[in-house]
Scaffold this active site. Structure first.
Site, mmCIF file in Angstrom:
data_model
loop_
_atom_site.group_PDB
_atom_site.id
_atom_site.type_symbol
_atom_site.label_atom_id
_atom_site.label_comp_id
_atom_site.label_asym_id
_atom_site.label_seq_id
_atom_site.Cartn_x
_atom_site.Cartn_y
_atom_site.Cartn_z
ATOM 1 N N HIS A 8 0.839 -1.205 0.000
ATOM 2 C CA HIS A 8 0.000 0.000 0.000
ATOM 3 C C HIS A 8 0.877 1.260 0.000
ATOM 4 O O HIS A 8 0.605 2.211 -0.722
ATOM 5 C CB HIS A 8 -0.881 0.061 1.260
ATOM 6 C CG HIS A 8 -1.911 -1.011 1.381
ATOM 7 N ND1 HIS A 8 -2.071 -1.770 2.511
ATOM 8 C CD2 HIS A 8 -2.861 -1.452 0.514
ATOM 9 C CE1 HIS A 8 -3.075 -2.616 2.352
ATOM 10 N NE2 HIS A 8 -3.568 -2.459 1.144
ATOM 11 N N LYS B 188 -17.222 -6.893 6.419
ATOM 12 C CA LYS B 188 -15.936 -7.489 6.772
ATOM 13 C C LYS B 188 -15.735 -7.378 8.279
ATOM 14 O O LYS B 188 -16.209 -6.420 8.899
ATOM 15 C CB LYS B 188 -14.794 -6.756 6.070
ATOM 16 C CG LYS B 188 -14.705 -7.073 4.582
ATOM 17 C CD LYS B 188 -13.422 -6.511 4.013
ATOM 18 C CE LYS B 188 -13.327 -6.802 2.518
ATOM 19 N NZ LYS B 188 -12.180 -6.130 1.887
ATOM 20 N N ARG C 100 -2.127 -6.100 -8.194
ATOM 21 C CA ARG C 100 -1.034 -7.022 -7.918
ATOM 22 C C ARG C 100 -0.855 -8.042 -9.021
ATOM 23 O O ARG C 100 0.215 -8.232 -9.538
ATOM 24 C CB ARG C 100 -1.264 -7.759 -6.600
ATOM 25 C CG ARG C 100 -0.789 -6.983 -5.412
ATOM 26 C CD ARG C 100 -1.378 -7.487 -4.150
ATOM 27 N NE ARG C 100 -2.821 -7.294 -4.151
ATOM 28 C CZ ARG C 100 -3.599 -7.507 -3.116
ATOM 29 N NH1 ARG C 100 -3.083 -7.960 -1.995
ATOM 30 N NH2 ARG C 100 -4.893 -7.278 -3.175
ATOM 31 N N SER D 161 -2.737 -7.778 3.173
ATOM 32 C CA SER D 161 -3.012 -7.611 4.605
ATOM 33 C C SER D 161 -3.436 -8.942 5.215
ATOM 34 O O SER D 161 -3.034 -9.276 6.335
ATOM 35 C CB SER D 161 -4.121 -6.579 4.822
ATOM 36 O OG SER D 161 -3.758 -5.347 4.291
HETATM 37 P P1 ADP Z 1 -9.803 -3.623 -0.400
HETATM 38 O O1 ADP Z 1 -10.590 -4.305 0.669
HETATM 39 O O2 ADP Z 1 -10.465 -2.384 -0.939
HETATM 40 O O3 ADP Z 1 -9.263 -4.503 -1.492
HETATM 41 P P2 ADP Z 1 -7.072 -3.440 0.541
HETATM 42 O O4 ADP Z 1 -6.588 -2.678 1.727
HETATM 43 O O5 ADP Z 1 -6.882 -4.913 0.544
HETATM 44 O O6 ADP Z 1 -8.579 -3.018 0.416
HETATM 45 O O7 ADP Z 1 -6.419 -2.867 -0.776
HETATM 46 C C1 ADP Z 1 -6.568 -1.525 -1.177
HETATM 47 C C2 ADP Z 1 -5.939 -1.339 -2.546
HETATM 48 O O8 ADP Z 1 -4.539 -1.585 -2.473
HETATM 49 C C3 ADP Z 1 -6.455 -2.284 -3.642
HETATM 50 O O9 ADP Z 1 -6.479 -1.576 -4.862
HETATM 51 C C4 ADP Z 1 -5.413 -3.369 -3.679
HETATM 52 O O10 ADP Z 1 -5.370 -4.001 -4.953
HETATM 53 C C5 ADP Z 1 -4.158 -2.557 -3.416
HETATM 54 N N1 ADP Z 1 -3.086 -3.380 -2.852
HETATM 55 C C6 ADP Z 1 -3.170 -4.245 -1.823
HETATM 56 N N2 ADP Z 1 -1.985 -4.840 -1.586
HETATM 57 C C7 ADP Z 1 -1.115 -4.322 -2.499
HETATM 58 C C8 ADP Z 1 0.273 -4.558 -2.813
HETATM 59 N N3 ADP Z 1 0.998 -5.458 -2.139
HETATM 60 N N4 ADP Z 1 0.823 -3.849 -3.822
HETATM 61 C C9 ADP Z 1 0.064 -2.973 -4.523
HETATM 62 N N5 ADP Z 1 -1.238 -2.719 -4.311
HETATM 63 C C10 ADP Z 1 -1.823 -3.380 -3.310
#
Ligand code: ADP
Length: 161
Positions: A16, A40, A89, A127
């Site tokens: 992130h 969630k 990703r 996460s």
């Molecule tokens: P959500 O529940 O909206 O998917 P996340 O916190 O899991 O929330 O992810 C938020 C955003 O960050 C999404 O666009 C996700 O694809 C991106 N994201 C999550 N992990 C990574 C990573 N390791 N590298 C790049 N982008 C990421």
């Protein structure tokens, strides 16, 4: 341009953070916003997630932290932003992200979705995987900012008591 980077951030990872840093370089103002999703069950509360984001994003002067309820496009329009930033990703993210982007475009044609590809070193970071690793005391040092590693450890210690 003002953009919103929405997500669960439960908790924020180095993946992130990389997207935040790169997106902040592309726009005048980036609002990183925790989506409050009643479906969630998060490990960290919304105030905890907001706090962690604030700590980690403090060096980026054009990054603000916020949270929102309800429809993302309404929130984006409401704060006067023009774009939504999302990280991609792998192919597995693509289907869902593309569907969301098309639906959001249909709801609010003026709001654009901008995808940034994950850095190759971060492709495998999520996460949920992090939470799983921390539960078993596996090392997560290179996957999250140091303050988040501490918070994760403390949280899981407390939960295990
Ligand atoms: P959500 O529940 O909206 O998917 P996340 O916190 O899991 O929330 O992810 C938020 C955003 O960050 C999404 O666009 C996700 O694809 C991106 N994201 C999550 N992990 C990574 C990573 N390791 N590298 C790049 N982008 C990421």
């Amino acid at each position: 341009m003002k953009a919103v980077y929405p997500g669960s951030f439960d908790p924020i990872t180095n993946g992130h953070l990389d997207i935040i840093e790169r997106a902040a370089g592309l726009c005048d103002e980036l609002v990183v916003s925790v989506a409050v999703n009643i479906e969630k069950t998060p490990l960290f509360s919304v105030p905890e997630r907001v706090d962690m984001l604030r700590e980690v994003c403090a060096p980026y002067k054009n990054v603000k932290i916020d949270h929102f309820h309800g429809l993302l496009v309404d929130y984006v329009e409401g704060i006067g932003a023009q774009a939504i930033v999302r990280g991609l990703r792998a192919v597995s993210d693509f289907d869902f992200e593309f569907q969301m982007a098309l639906m959001n475009k249909r709801l609010k044609p003026a709001v654009e979705t901008v995808f940034l590809p994950a850095a190759s070193d971060n492709m495998f970071i999520s996460s949920s995987l992090l939470k799983e690793l921390s539960k078993f005391d596996a090392p997560i040092k290179d996957l999250v900012p140091p303050s988040v590693e501490e918070r994760l450890k403390a949280k899981l210690r407390k939960d295990n008591r």
